[in-house]
Design a protein around this motif. Structure first.
Motif, PDB file in Angstrom:
ATOM      1  N   ALA A  96       5.355   8.434  -6.449  1.00 37.17           N
ATOM      2  CA  ALA A  96       5.242   7.454  -5.080  1.00 37.17           C
ATOM      3  C   ALA A  96       5.772   8.283  -3.666  1.00 37.17           C
ATOM      4  CB  ALA A  96       6.015   6.179  -5.284  1.00 37.17           C
ATOM      5  N   GLN A  97       5.325   8.240  -2.554  1.00 37.71           N
ATOM      6  CA  GLN A  97       6.027   8.692  -1.369  1.00 37.71           C
ATOM      7  C   GLN A  97       6.119   7.309  -0.553  1.00 37.71           C
ATOM      8  OE1 GLN A  97       3.196  11.241   0.146  1.00 37.71           O
ATOM      9  NE2 GLN A  97       3.561  12.977  -1.072  1.00 37.71           N
ATOM     10  N   PRO A  98       7.421   7.126  -0.083  1.00 35.92           N
ATOM     11  CA  PRO A  98       7.691   6.193   0.810  1.00 35.92           C
ATOM     12  C   PRO A  98       6.975   6.506   2.242  1.00 35.92           C
ATOM     13  CG  PRO A  98       9.788   7.323   0.500  1.00 35.92           C
ATOM     14  CD  PRO A  98       8.742   8.039  -0.318  1.00 35.92           C
ATOM     15  N   TRP A  99       6.878   5.393   2.905  1.00 24.82           N
ATOM     16  CA  TRP A  99       6.397   5.488   4.290  1.00 24.82           C
ATOM     17  C   TRP A  99       7.524   5.961   5.511  1.00 24.82           C
ATOM     18  CZ3 TRP A  99       1.432   4.667   5.681  1.00 24.82           C
ATOM     19  CH2 TRP A  99       0.470   4.037   4.640  1.00 24.82           C
ATOM     20  N   PRO A 100       7.260   6.891   6.231  1.00 22.91           N
ATOM     21  CA  PRO A 100       8.471   7.092   7.165  1.00 22.91           C
ATOM     22  C   PRO A 100       8.323   6.154   8.489  1.00 22.91           C
ATOM     23  CG  PRO A 100       6.428   8.729   7.382  1.00 22.91           C
ATOM     24  CD  PRO A 100       6.053   7.686   6.303  1.00 22.91           C
ATOM     25  N   PRO A 101       9.549   6.235   8.869  1.00 26.37           N
ATOM     26  CA  PRO A 101       9.510   5.262  10.158  1.00 26.37           C
ATOM     27  C   PRO A 101       8.368   5.244  11.114  1.00 26.37           C
ATOM     28  CG  PRO A 101      11.819   6.109   9.641  1.00 26.37           C
ATOM     29  CD  PRO A 101      10.582   6.853   8.733  1.00 26.37           C
ATOM     30  N   GLU A 102       7.887   6.584  11.480  1.00 24.61           N
ATOM     31  CA  GLU A 102       6.745   6.631  12.415  1.00 24.61           C
ATOM     32  C   GLU A 102       5.734   6.233  12.038  1.00 24.61           C
ATOM     33  OE1 GLU A 102       7.115  10.561  10.278  1.00 24.61           O
ATOM     34  OE2 GLU A 102       8.600   9.173  11.121  1.00 24.61           O
ATOM     35  N   SER A 103       5.540   5.507  10.805  1.00 21.87           N
ATOM     36  CA  SER A 103       4.210   4.979  10.278  1.00 21.87           C
ATOM     37  C   SER A 103       4.454   3.321  10.149  1.00 21.87           C
ATOM     38  CB  SER A 103       3.995   5.407   8.862  1.00 21.87           C
ATOM     39  OG  SER A 103       3.622   6.803   9.156  1.00 21.87           O
ATOM     40  N   HIS A 157      14.685  -3.255  -2.636  1.00 19.95           N
ATOM     41  CA  HIS A 157      13.683  -2.113  -3.247  1.00 19.95           C
ATOM     42  C   HIS A 157      12.952  -1.477  -1.975  1.00 19.95           C
ATOM     43  CE1 HIS A 157      13.139  -4.557  -7.072  1.00 19.95           C
ATOM     44  NE2 HIS A 157      14.119  -3.856  -7.187  1.00 19.95           N
ATOM     45  N   TYR A 158      13.234  -1.770  -0.797  1.00 22.90           N
ATOM     46  CA  TYR A 158      12.665  -1.226   0.167  1.00 22.90           C
ATOM     47  C   TYR A 158      12.735   0.027   0.657  1.00 22.90           C
ATOM     48  CZ  TYR A 158      12.316  -5.788   2.925  1.00 22.90           C
ATOM     49  OH  TYR A 158      11.921  -6.952   3.112  1.00 22.90           O
ATOM     50  N   PRO A 159      13.817   0.755  -0.023  1.00 23.71           N
ATOM     51  CA  PRO A 159      13.732   2.374   0.085  1.00 23.71           C
ATOM     52  C   PRO A 159      12.794   2.788  -0.888  1.00 23.71           C
ATOM     53  CG  PRO A 159      16.222   1.360  -0.055  1.00 23.71           C
ATOM     54  CD  PRO A 159      15.333   0.257  -0.410  1.00 23.71           C
ATOM     55  N   LEU A 160      12.275   2.388  -1.759  1.00 23.31           N
ATOM     56  CA  LEU A 160      11.365   2.758  -2.908  1.00 23.31           C
ATOM     57  C   LEU A 160       9.907   2.761  -1.923  1.00 23.31           C
ATOM     58  CD1 LEU A 160      12.083   0.704  -5.971  1.00 23.31           C
ATOM     59  CD2 LEU A 160      12.722   3.164  -5.662  1.00 23.31           C
ATOM     60  N   TYR A 161       9.565   2.218  -0.811  1.00 21.58           N
ATOM     61  CA  TYR A 161       8.526   1.969  -0.372  1.00 21.58           C
ATOM     62  C   TYR A 161       8.583   2.478   1.126  1.00 21.58           C
ATOM     63  CZ  TYR A 161       7.610  -1.611  -3.727  1.00 21.58           C
ATOM     64  OH  TYR A 161       7.633  -2.375  -5.127  1.00 21.58           O
ATOM     65  N   PHE A 162       9.574   2.497   1.716  1.00 19.51           N
ATOM     66  CA  PHE A 162       9.920   2.721   3.305  1.00 19.51           C
ATOM     67  C   PHE A 162      11.035   3.708   3.417  1.00 19.51           C
ATOM     68  CE2 PHE A 162       8.734  -1.827   2.756  1.00 19.51           C
ATOM     69  CZ  PHE A 162       7.462  -1.624   3.022  1.00 19.51           C
ATOM     70  N   LYS A 175       0.901  -1.160  -0.133  1.00 19.23           N
ATOM     71  CA  LYS A 175      -0.030  -0.212   0.007  1.00 19.23           C
ATOM     72  C   LYS A 175       0.737   1.159   0.124  1.00 19.23           C
ATOM     73  CE  LYS A 175      -3.403   0.142   2.740  1.00 19.23           C
ATOM     74  NZ  LYS A 175      -4.168   0.393   4.017  1.00 19.23           N
ATOM     75  N   PHE A 176       0.641   2.178  -0.819  1.00 22.28           N
ATOM     76  CA  PHE A 176       1.271   3.309  -1.037  1.00 22.28           C
ATOM     77  C   PHE A 176       0.888   4.335  -0.075  1.00 22.28           C
ATOM     78  CE2 PHE A 176       3.081   0.984  -4.335  1.00 22.28           C
ATOM     79  CZ  PHE A 176       4.476   1.429  -4.575  1.00 22.28           C
ATOM     80  N   LYS A 177       1.695   5.115   0.484  1.00 21.65           N
ATOM     81  CA  LYS A 177       1.403   6.201   1.543  1.00 21.65           C
ATOM     82  C   LYS A 177       0.823   7.103   0.707  1.00 21.65           C
ATOM     83  CE  LYS A 177       3.362   9.518   4.874  1.00 21.65           C
ATOM     84  NZ  LYS A 177       2.319  10.107   4.642  1.00 21.65           N
ATOM     85  N   CYS A 178       1.340   7.712  -0.501  1.00 17.90           N
ATOM     86  CA  CYS A 178       0.827   8.728  -1.282  1.00 17.90           C
ATOM     87  C   CYS A 178      -0.550   8.574  -1.687  1.00 17.90           C
ATOM     88  CB  CYS A 178       1.754   8.952  -2.409  1.00 17.90           C
ATOM     89  SG  CYS A 178       1.822   7.336  -3.564  1.00 17.90           S
ATOM     90  N   CYS A 179      -1.401   7.384  -1.623  1.00 16.97           N
ATOM     91  CA  CYS A 179      -2.481   7.278  -2.267  1.00 16.97           C
ATOM     92  C   CYS A 179      -3.270   6.314  -1.419  1.00 16.97           C
ATOM     93  CB  CYS A 179      -2.488   7.044  -3.887  1.00 16.97           C
ATOM     94  SG  CYS A 179      -1.859   5.503  -4.228  1.00 16.97           S
ATOM     95  N   GLY A 180      -2.690   5.823  -0.739  1.00 16.76           N
ATOM     96  CA  GLY A 180      -3.363   4.872   0.408  1.00 16.76           C
ATOM     97  C   GLY A 180      -4.058   3.476  -0.537  1.00 16.76           C
ATOM     98  N   GLU A 181      -3.440   3.163  -1.731  1.00 17.43           N
ATOM     99  CA  GLU A 181      -3.941   2.184  -2.646  1.00 17.43           C
ATOM    100  C   GLU A 181      -2.671   1.155  -2.709  1.00 17.43           C
ATOM    101  OE1 GLU A 181      -6.753   1.740  -4.136  1.00 17.43           O
ATOM    102  OE2 GLU A 181      -7.795   3.896  -3.603  1.00 17.43           O
ATOM    103  N   TYR A 182      -3.242  -0.281  -2.935  1.00 14.71           N
ATOM    104  CA  TYR A 182      -2.306  -1.288  -2.927  1.00 14.71           C
ATOM    105  C   TYR A 182      -1.690  -1.497  -4.417  1.00 14.71           C
ATOM    106  CZ  TYR A 182      -2.444  -3.415   1.714  1.00 14.71           C
ATOM    107  OH  TYR A 182      -2.275  -3.627   3.070  1.00 14.71           O
ATOM    108  N   TYR A 183      -0.630  -1.817  -4.700  1.00 14.73           N
ATOM    109  CA  TYR A 183       0.173  -1.863  -5.931  1.00 14.73           C
ATOM    110  C   TYR A 183       1.017  -3.236  -6.037  1.00 14.73           C
ATOM    111  CZ  TYR A 183      -1.618   2.307  -7.831  1.00 14.73           C
ATOM    112  OH  TYR A 183      -2.611   3.546  -8.230  1.00 14.73           O
ATOM    113  N   SER A 184       0.992  -3.963  -7.091  1.00 16.86           N
ATOM    114  CA  SER A 184       1.798  -5.071  -6.834  1.00 16.86           C
ATOM    115  C   SER A 184       3.351  -4.747  -6.895  1.00 16.86           C
ATOM    116  CB  SER A 184       1.588  -5.837  -8.274  1.00 16.86           C
ATOM    117  OG  SER A 184       0.333  -6.234  -8.544  1.00 16.86           O
TER     118      SER A 184
END
Length: 109
Positions: free
Chosen positions: A53-60, A101-106, A31-40
């Motif tokens: 895309a916006q990655p999730w910050p550690p506090e999330s 790829h974690y840095p792309l998401y988180f 689930k992407f932070k920027c839109c709240g939608e799941y993507y493959s």
């Protein structure tokens, strides 16, 4: 019956594999932070979302934002990052290469 989560992607199958990542182990949706939608994957988001895309910050990291494509279990980001490439619910193996790829998401510290 639980509501089915929609996973967006290009040629996405019922276990969340897509055109970009389609091995037997590619069964995680994010689930992407920027839109709240799941993507493959991040490439599917790039192609379909219409925004950066916006990655999730550690506090999330306690947010439920990762789904196992095998059993549809939604896990927290923290749970996913610590699961050692296996679903904590059903034990299905995930692609360990996804860690690249974690840095792309988180936002990784």
């Amino acid at each position: 019956m639980a509501e089915q989560i929609q996973v967006h992607g290009v040629n996405t199958d019922n276990e969340t594999r897509c055109r970009h990542y389609h091995s037997l182990l590619d069964i995680v949706a994010i689930k992407f932070k920027c839109c709240g939608e799941y993507y493959s994957c991040y490439s599917c988001h790039e192609e379909l979302a219409g925004h950066k895309a916006q990655p999730w910050p550690p506090e999330s990291f306690d947010q439920h934002a990762v789904m196992c494509g095998s059993c549809k279990y939604e896990m927290t980001i923290r749970e996913y990052l610590g699961c050692q490439a296996h679903c904590p619910s059903c034990g299905a193996a995930f692609n360990p290469g996804c860690a690249l790829h974690y840095p792309l998401y988180f936002e990784m510290e």
